[in-house]
Design an enzyme around this catalytic site. Structure first.
Site, mmCIF file in Angstrom:
data_model
loop_
_atom_site.group_PDB
_atom_site.id
_atom_site.type_symbol
_atom_site.label_atom_id
_atom_site.label_comp_id
_atom_site.label_asym_id
_atom_site.label_seq_id
_atom_site.Cartn_x
_atom_site.Cartn_y
_atom_site.Cartn_z
ATOM 1 N N GLN A 51 0.820 -1.217 0.000
ATOM 2 C CA GLN A 51 0.000 0.000 0.000
ATOM 3 C C GLN A 51 0.856 1.272 0.000
ATOM 4 O O GLN A 51 0.356 2.356 -0.280
ATOM 5 C CB GLN A 51 -0.951 0.027 1.206
ATOM 6 N N CYS A 88 -10.717 0.105 3.440
ATOM 7 C CA CYS A 88 -9.282 -0.029 3.168
ATOM 8 C C CYS A 88 -8.736 1.344 2.823
ATOM 9 O O CYS A 88 -9.388 2.101 2.090
ATOM 10 C CB CYS A 88 -9.102 -0.995 1.992
ATOM 11 N N LEU A 89 -7.563 1.660 3.332
ATOM 12 C CA LEU A 89 -6.967 2.967 3.055
ATOM 13 C C LEU A 89 -6.670 3.149 1.564
ATOM 14 O O LEU A 89 -6.548 4.278 1.098
ATOM 15 C CB LEU A 89 -5.689 3.157 3.882
ATOM 16 N N HIS A 130 -7.472 -9.296 6.207
ATOM 17 C CA HIS A 130 -7.477 -8.213 5.220
ATOM 18 C C HIS A 130 -6.047 -7.831 4.821
ATOM 19 O O HIS A 130 -5.727 -7.734 3.633
ATOM 20 C CB HIS A 130 -8.222 -7.008 5.813
ATOM 21 N N GLU A 131 -5.195 -7.635 5.826
ATOM 22 C CA GLU A 131 -3.825 -7.185 5.543
ATOM 23 C C GLU A 131 -3.019 -8.277 4.843
ATOM 24 O O GLU A 131 -2.243 -7.982 3.929
ATOM 25 C CB GLU A 131 -3.117 -6.731 6.813
HETATM 26 NI NI NI Z 1 -6.479 -2.626 2.962
#
Ligand code: NI
Length: 156
Positions: A51, A88-89, A130-131
């Site tokens: 990310q 999510c960012l 998720h990560e």
């Molecule tokens: Ni995410």
């Protein structure tokens, strides 16, 4: 301390499989510090290295119980089910319903490259799943039941 640019959906880097971290280096230590700073500044509960554009198997998580650093993480066991909102960012202003295990047991290395076991339920279990998906190039939007929707507070 440095805030890194969070890559958003549509950026190729988010679809790649990340590489294992063979040893700790100064560069990787700085990356982890920056990932934590970036996650806290963005009000996130987790952030994965891709990310911020780095294809390494590193995630940071804080569900309100302090920072967790996971290097080369691996899920060992899951059980149960939870269905709830996820965001999510890398997908700003959006959320969607995703079903995840309610319990997760995982193995990872900490920032000193020492192995540890972590068990999480509910939000922590969701965050770990998720990560870790990010490290294999997957976003939660692939798992959303129904449609992504706008989060209200982003509208202001
Ligand atoms: Ni995410």
């Amino acid at each position: 301390m440095a805030i890194r640019t969070i890559r958003e959906m549509g950026d190729d880097v988010l679809t790649k499989v990340c590489k294992e971290v063979p040893k700790m280096t100064l560069r990787t230590r700085i990356l982890i510090e920056d990932m934590l700073d970036t996650m806290y500044q963005a009000d996130g509960v987790g952030l994965a290295a891709p990310q911020v554009g780095i294809l390494k198997r590193i995630v940071v998580i804080d569900v309100g119980e302090g920072p967790i650093v996971m290097i080369n993480p691996e899920i060992l066991e899951t059980s149960g089910e939870q269905t709830g909102e996820e965001g999510c960012l890398s997908v700003p202003g959006k959320a969607g319903v995703v079903t995840r295990p309610n319990y997760v047991k995982a193995r990872a290395l900490n920032e000193n490259m020492e192995e540890y076991i972590i068990e999480g339920e509910e939000l922590l279990a969701r965050a770990i799943c998720h990560e870790l998906d990010h490290l294999d190039g997957h976003l939660y939007v692939e798992k959303v039941e129904g449609e992504l929707h706008d989060t209200n507070y982003e509208e202001e």
